[in-house]
Design a protein around this motif. Sequence first.
Motif, PDB file in Angstrom:
ATOM      1  N   LEU A   1       0.855  -1.186   0.000  1.00 36.91           N
ATOM      2  CA  LEU A   1       0.000   0.000   0.000  1.00 36.91           C
ATOM      3  C   LEU A   1       0.886   1.229   0.000  1.00 36.91           C
ATOM      4  O   LEU A   1       1.745   1.395   0.868  1.00 36.91           O
ATOM      5  N   VAL A   2       0.718   2.109  -1.002  1.00 35.97           N
ATOM      6  CA  VAL A   2       1.487   3.347  -1.112  1.00 35.97           C
ATOM      7  C   VAL A   2       0.548   4.517  -0.810  1.00 35.97           C
ATOM      8  O   VAL A   2      -0.544   4.606  -1.379  1.00 35.97           O
ATOM      9  N   VAL A   3       0.970   5.420   0.078  1.00 37.52           N
ATOM     10  CA  VAL A   3       0.151   6.570   0.453  1.00 37.52           C
ATOM     11  C   VAL A   3       0.723   7.815  -0.213  1.00 37.52           C
ATOM     12  O   VAL A   3       1.876   8.185   0.028  1.00 37.52           O
ATOM     13  N   GLY A   4      -0.067   8.483  -1.062  1.00 41.14           N
ATOM     14  CA  GLY A   4       0.377   9.692  -1.745  1.00 41.14           C
ATOM     15  C   GLY A   4      -0.173   9.748  -3.158  1.00 41.14           C
ATOM     16  O   GLY A   4      -0.727   8.767  -3.665  1.00 41.14           O
ATOM     17  N   GLY A   5       0.010  10.911  -3.794  1.00 38.25           N
ATOM     18  CA  GLY A   5      -0.528  11.076  -5.143  1.00 38.25           C
ATOM     19  C   GLY A   5       0.411  11.771  -6.100  1.00 38.25           C
ATOM     20  O   GLY A   5       0.021  12.089  -7.230  1.00 38.25           O
ATOM     21  N   GLY A   6       1.674  11.998  -5.676  1.00 44.51           N
ATOM     22  CA  GLY A   6       2.636  12.675  -6.542  1.00 44.51           C
ATOM     23  C   GLY A   6       3.503  11.692  -7.304  1.00 44.51           C
ATOM     24  O   GLY A   6       3.297  10.477  -7.272  1.00 44.51           O
ATOM     25  N   ASN A   7       4.513  12.237  -7.986  1.00 40.90           N
ATOM     26  CA  ASN A   7       5.403  11.386  -8.783  1.00 40.90           C
ATOM     27  C   ASN A   7       6.150  10.376  -7.924  1.00 40.90           C
ATOM     28  O   ASN A   7       6.374   9.235  -8.355  1.00 40.90           O
ATOM     29  N   THR A   8       6.553  10.777  -6.709  1.00 43.12           N
ATOM     30  CA  THR A   8       7.258   9.842  -5.839  1.00 43.12           C
ATOM     31  C   THR A   8       6.368   8.658  -5.484  1.00 43.12           C
ATOM     32  O   THR A   8       6.813   7.505  -5.468  1.00 43.12           O
ATOM     33  N   ALA A   9       5.094   8.914  -5.207  1.00 43.39           N
ATOM     34  CA  ALA A   9       4.161   7.835  -4.878  1.00 43.39           C
ATOM     35  C   ALA A   9       4.003   6.879  -6.060  1.00 43.39           C
ATOM     36  O   ALA A   9       4.018   5.650  -5.892  1.00 43.39           O
TER      37      ALA A   9
ATOM     38  N   LEU B   1      -2.604   2.202  -4.317  1.00 44.44           N
ATOM     39  CA  LEU B   1      -2.203   3.556  -3.954  1.00 44.44           C
ATOM     40  C   LEU B   1      -3.390   4.255  -3.313  1.00 44.44           C
ATOM     41  O   LEU B   1      -4.518   4.171  -3.804  1.00 44.44           O
ATOM     42  N   LEU B   2      -3.129   4.947  -2.204  1.00 48.48           N
ATOM     43  CA  LEU B   2      -4.169   5.645  -1.448  1.00 48.48           C
ATOM     44  C   LEU B   2      -3.998   7.143  -1.652  1.00 48.48           C
ATOM     45  O   LEU B   2      -2.949   7.704  -1.330  1.00 48.48           O
ATOM     46  N   TYR B   3      -5.037   7.805  -2.197  1.00 47.83           N
ATOM     47  CA  TYR B   3      -4.939   9.247  -2.447  1.00 47.83           C
ATOM     48  C   TYR B   3      -6.216   9.930  -1.970  1.00 47.83           C
ATOM     49  O   TYR B   3      -7.326   9.452  -2.226  1.00 47.83           O
ATOM     50  N   ARG B   4      -6.053  11.077  -1.303  1.00 43.64           N
ATOM     51  CA  ARG B   4      -7.181  11.694  -0.605  1.00 43.64           C
ATOM     52  C   ARG B   4      -8.088  12.552  -1.489  1.00 43.64           C
ATOM     53  O   ARG B   4      -9.149  12.980  -1.037  1.00 43.64           O
ATOM     54  N   ARG B   5      -7.666  12.825  -2.717  1.00 39.36           N
ATOM     55  CA  ARG B   5      -8.529  13.548  -3.644  1.00 39.36           C
ATOM     56  C   ARG B   5      -8.895  12.640  -4.821  1.00 39.36           C
ATOM     57  O   ARG B   5      -8.777  11.429  -4.725  1.00 39.36           O
ATOM     58  N   THR B   6      -9.335  13.225  -5.941  1.00 38.37           N
ATOM     59  CA  THR B   6      -9.694  12.441  -7.116  1.00 38.37           C
ATOM     60  C   THR B   6      -8.538  12.446  -8.113  1.00 38.37           C
ATOM     61  O   THR B   6      -7.548  13.164  -7.946  1.00 38.37           O
TER      62      THR B   6
END
Length: 272
Positions: free
Chosen positions: A111-119, A136-141
Motif C-alpha cells: 500500500l502506497v500513500v500519496g498522489g505525486g510522482n514519488t508515490a 495507492l491511497l490518495y485523498r482527492r480524485t
Amino acid sequence: QVDILESLPEAGGMLRYGIPEYRLPKEVLDLEINQILDLGPTLRTNVALGRDFTIAGLKDEGYDAIFLGIGAWETSKMRVQDEETPGVLPGIEFLKDYGLRRAERLSGRVLVVGGGNTAIDCARTAWRLGANEVRLLYRRTRAEMPAIKPEIEGALEEGVQIEFLAAPVEVLVKDGAAVGMRCIRMDLGEPDRSGRPRPVPRAGSEFDLPATTIIAAISQEPDFGPVAGLRTGKDSIKIDDWGTTSIPDVYAGGDDVALGLVSIAIGQGRFA
C-alpha cells in the motif's frame, strides 16, 4: 576551479537515486554528467555536508563561493498512529535503496500513500520488486493528482490500483509488524491554499486495507541539520532573486529551495 562534493557513491542525486531506471535510463544520466565533468570540475563522492565538511570549514579552506544543491531527502510523516512500525517504509528511502541496488524483494500486498510522482514511482517500483498487489491511497480524485498524467496511466496499465478519496488514519499492527491501514473516506470541500478542493473526512466511513508493506510518499523535505545558520522556511532554504542565502557567498537551488521538476533544479544550477 570548481569542486563537486557528493554524499552518495555516484553523482546524480535524485536523478540517480530517486527516479527509477525505467523512467530515467542511467546511461543517459551518465552521458550528461560526464559532459559536465569534461568541462573541468573535480568530483568527490561519499563526502557529506555536516559529516565530512561544513560550510564554515569550506570557507576556511579558501572557497570563494558555495552552492548548496542538497535536495529534499527526508520523507514527510503521515502523522498517523503507529507509523513507526516495522513494515512501514519512507518513500524516498525506498527509492534510494532501489537505486543503490540494496532494496529487498517484496511479496504480498503493498500500500502506497500519496498522489505525486514519488508515490507513483514507489508503486511501480514495488511491482518490479515482486509485490503481488499494489494499491495507492490518495485523498482527492484523479483530476487533482499532482503526478504526471502519463505516469498515472502507466501505473494503471501495469495493474496498480488507486483508492481515490481516501486517507490514512492508523497503521494496523499484529505481532509487532504492520498488517494494514485503517482509512477514512473523504469528500471534497472548498479550495485550500493550493487551489485544489480541500479533502474533508466523512464521519463514520472508516475501512481497513490489508498490507504487508506500507510506503509513505505524501511529500518530502530537506534535512536542515547540516545547514545550521541559514535562514530557512518550513521546508526550504530561503534565497533572494540571485539565489543567495542568508550567508554571504553561499547560494542554493533545487529541491532544497522549492520542490519541483528536474528541469527547474537544472535551470537554477545553470543560473548559478
